[in-house]
Design an enzyme around this catalytic site. Structure first.
Site, PDB file in Angstrom:
ATOM      1  N   GLU A  84     -18.465  -7.492 142.826  1.00  0.00           N
ATOM      2  CA  GLU A  84     -17.880  -6.255 143.377  1.00  0.00           C
ATOM      3  C   GLU A  84     -18.630  -5.035 142.842  1.00  0.00           C
ATOM      4  O   GLU A  84     -18.016  -4.097 142.300  1.00  0.00           O
ATOM      5  CB  GLU A  84     -16.371  -6.190 143.092  1.00  0.00           C
ATOM      6  CG  GLU A  84     -15.622  -7.329 143.761  1.00  0.00           C
ATOM      7  CD  GLU A  84     -14.121  -7.159 143.893  1.00  0.00           C
ATOM      8  OE1 GLU A  84     -13.536  -6.249 143.267  1.00  0.00           O
ATOM      9  OE2 GLU A  84     -13.516  -7.954 144.640  1.00  0.00           O
TER      10      GLU A  84
ATOM     11  N   GLU B 153     -13.827 -14.882 146.681  1.00  0.00           N
ATOM     12  CA  GLU B 153     -12.466 -14.478 146.271  1.00  0.00           C
ATOM     13  C   GLU B 153     -11.613 -14.358 147.520  1.00  0.00           C
ATOM     14  O   GLU B 153     -11.943 -13.608 148.438  1.00  0.00           O
ATOM     15  CB  GLU B 153     -12.484 -13.154 145.484  1.00  0.00           C
ATOM     16  CG  GLU B 153     -13.036 -13.323 144.089  1.00  0.00           C
ATOM     17  CD  GLU B 153     -12.941 -12.073 143.218  1.00  0.00           C
ATOM     18  OE1 GLU B 153     -11.994 -11.271 143.396  1.00  0.00           O
ATOM     19  OE2 GLU B 153     -13.830 -11.896 142.364  1.00  0.00           O
TER      20      GLU B 153
HETATM   21  O1  AHR Z   1      -9.203 -11.700 141.203  1.00  0.00           O
HETATM   22  C1  AHR Z   1      -8.838 -10.508 140.593  1.00  0.00           C
HETATM   23  C2  AHR Z   1      -9.876  -9.426 140.796  1.00  0.00           C
HETATM   24  O2  AHR Z   1      -9.970  -9.113 142.159  1.00  0.00           O
HETATM   25  C3  AHR Z   1     -11.298  -9.774 140.431  1.00  0.00           C
HETATM   26  O3  AHR Z   1     -11.543  -9.600 139.080  1.00  0.00           O
HETATM   27  C4  AHR Z   1     -12.088  -8.803 141.228  1.00  0.00           C
HETATM   28  O4  AHR Z   1     -13.368  -9.293 141.558  1.00  0.00           O
HETATM   29  C5  AHR Z   1     -11.231  -8.545 142.456  1.00  0.00           C
HETATM   30  O5  AHR Z   1     -11.061  -7.209 142.705  1.00  0.00           O
END
Ligand code: AHR
Length: 511
Positions: free
Chosen positions: A195, A316
């Site tokens: 991110e 994710e």
């Molecule tokens: O999964 C929780 C958080 O969500 C992670 O650390 C981040 O990459 C995303 O914003």
């Protein structure tokens, strides 16, 4: 004389759309089956966040909780049973604050740090590179390591990769041997930042692309490099990244995508367990958006990479609700209901159906954080509805995806509607596996499965469902959601008909 026929509105709809409401037809095309479903699509994610690593995976050798070299035996056994194929670590946002050298060597000498993103708690670095890779070996999962781009350096990242993967003689391999590991580990997957448009450094896509190229060119030993990709529908990010990597054959093997299902909004995400049918619908509707996201990001990738050499890595995804009342807001602990099972089933069907481009996905996160497969409390462990979906869908790992057409009706809410049934299929060792979700929490659905030209004669089934849409499994209580046998009739003339219960995830296997 011609007979006069009365055409009702429903009849007209059947004529126009071919759909009989309350009835779904799934047609599979084995002659078009050519894409393998990577087992990595069933991957997981474990960050130094809340009780995912500490308490969830690692309790230390001195703990009263039964463990092997500090790893909980109950959790290890459950993950092996679920056939976990891959684990991403150490973050997440945590990755871009992590100095890997703090997590090697004798544990009592490792420095502590502040986990700035997740509750400001002390991170004592007792779980580091050796522990992570040891755990992956224990559970038979491929490791996927995310290096620090946001606050780290190119040298730190390249030294980490060398420490882990090199069999040559160097200060880093000497250090590894001094720390007890003679042979290198076989780590294929390396993420270059996380991110970086947000918690990983607030970069623009143009700036990150240049930084990425710098990191990637020194990431020797990293066989599969994954660049930080877009959040949700940031199509510009994908376009810039793909454009900037053009002509550089070996620089990027994967590009990530993060998309969470947020039922309401980031300020008030809603309860994981206390919700009505409207929220059920909204959650599933927002989950289906994953399909559009993958299609649109893939179209951009196709422009630069028509041979689909670069994988779309959804590293994710999952439900993100308000934390369980009374728990640390920085720990992101939430319960998991039958609604989560549907969300997992739908997402995994979408990934299967896009297996030509989607080469990996990682649900966030394995234990005690967000949409977990396992929850722990001291020495107790609970398997969530999402766990059973992963277990059920493991039949798709490394199978050949079977293209399918699903003709189904609509499940409606106010003026909105979603397709009632969502499905995917694959074939392996002469067995066809079809995973089917009924999104409607009130009505069952008649489903007919046809495979033109095939004459299967045996069928079996498994089901995940419950009485209530917010049923969940809790510590010390009877398990309310699990995977059970689902009786299906004998197929006739190459067709299988079944009644798909409301709010269910079902696996049907044919041979
Ligand atoms: O999964 C929780 C958080 O969500 C992670 O650390 C981040 O990459 C995303 O914003």
């Amino acid at each position: 004389m011609m007979k006069k026929m009365k055409l009702t509105l429903a009849g007209l709809l059947v004529l126009v759309t071919g759909i009989i409401y309350g009835q779904t037809t799934i047609t599979l095309y084995p002659d078009q089956a050519e894409t393998k479903i990577s087992k990595e699509i069933y991957g997981h994610f474990a960050e130094h966040l809340g009780r995912c690593i500490y308490g969830g995976i690692f309790v230390g050798e001195d703990s009263d909780i039964p463990n092997t070299r500090g790893f909980r035996d109950d959790v290890t056994g459950a993950l092996i049973d679920m056939k976990i194929p891959l684990l991403r670590w150490p973050g997440g946002c945590f990755a871009d604050t992590y100095n890997w050298k703090d997590g090697i060597g004798p544990r009592q000498e490792r420095p502590s740090m502040v986990n700035v993103h997740w509750g400001g708690v002390t991170e004592d670095n007792s779980f580091g590179t050796h522990e992570f890779l040891d755990f992956c070996e224990l559970i038979n999962a491929e490791p996927y390591i995310n290096v620090n781009v946001g606050s780290g350096t190119v040298r730190e990242a390249s030294e980490w990769i060398e420490y882990v993967t090199s069999s040559n003689i160097s200060p880093m391999t000497d250090l590894r041997k001094k720390n007890g590991r003679e042979e290198p580990w076989d780590v294929k997957y390396w993420g270059i930042g996380n991110e970086n448009w947000g918690c990983g450094g607030e970069m623009t896509p143009e700036y990150y692309s240049d930084v990425y190229r710098n990191y990637a060119s020194y990431a020797r030993g990293a066989r599969y490099k994954i660049a930080c990709g877009a959040s949700d529908s940031d199509y510009n990010w994908t376009d810039v990244l793909m454009k900037k990597m053009q002509g550089k054959r070996n620089i990027m093997q994967g590009l990530s995508l993060h998309y969470y299902t947020i039922t309401h909004n980031w300020q008030k995400k809603g309860s994981a367990t206390d919700f009505d049918e409207n929220e059920w619908f909204t959650t599933l509707n927002k989950t289906l958006f994953m399909d559009e996201l993958i299609q649109k990001h893939s179209t951009i990738m196709d422009k630069y990479d028509p041979e689909k050499r670069i994988g779309l890595i959804v590293d994710e995804w999952g439900n993100w609700f308000d934390v369980e009342p009374g728990t640390n807001p920085g720990f992101l602990y939430q319960q998991n209901t039958l609604r989560d099972a549907l969300v997992a089933g739908i997402n995994l069907n979408i990934f299967n159906n896009h297996a030509d481009r989607v080469k990996m996905s990682n649900i966030a996160q394995t234990i005690n954080v967000l949409q977990s497969v396992i929850l722990t409390k001291d020495d107790e462990m609970v398997l969530t509805p999402t766990y059973y979906v992963f277990k059920m869908y493991s039949v798709h790992q490394e199978a050949t995806m079977l293209p399918a057409t699903v003709k189904t009706g609509e499940y409606k809410m106010d003026r909105r509607s979603v397709p009632t049934v969502n499905a995917s299929a694959s074939t392996k060792d002469g067995v066809v596996s079809v995973t089917i979700c009924n999104l409607n929490p009130n009505e069952s659905e008649s489903v007919e499965i046809t495979i033109p030209g095939s004459d299967f004669s045996e069928a079996s089934g498994q089901i995940i469902s419950a009485q209530k849409m917010n049923a969940y499994n809790d510590f010390g209580k009877e398990e309310l959601v699990s995977m059970k046998e689902f009786a299906v009739a004998k197929p006739k003339n190459g067709k299988l008909t079944l009644e798909l219960p409301s709010k269910s995830v079902v696996l049907v296997q044919l041979k």
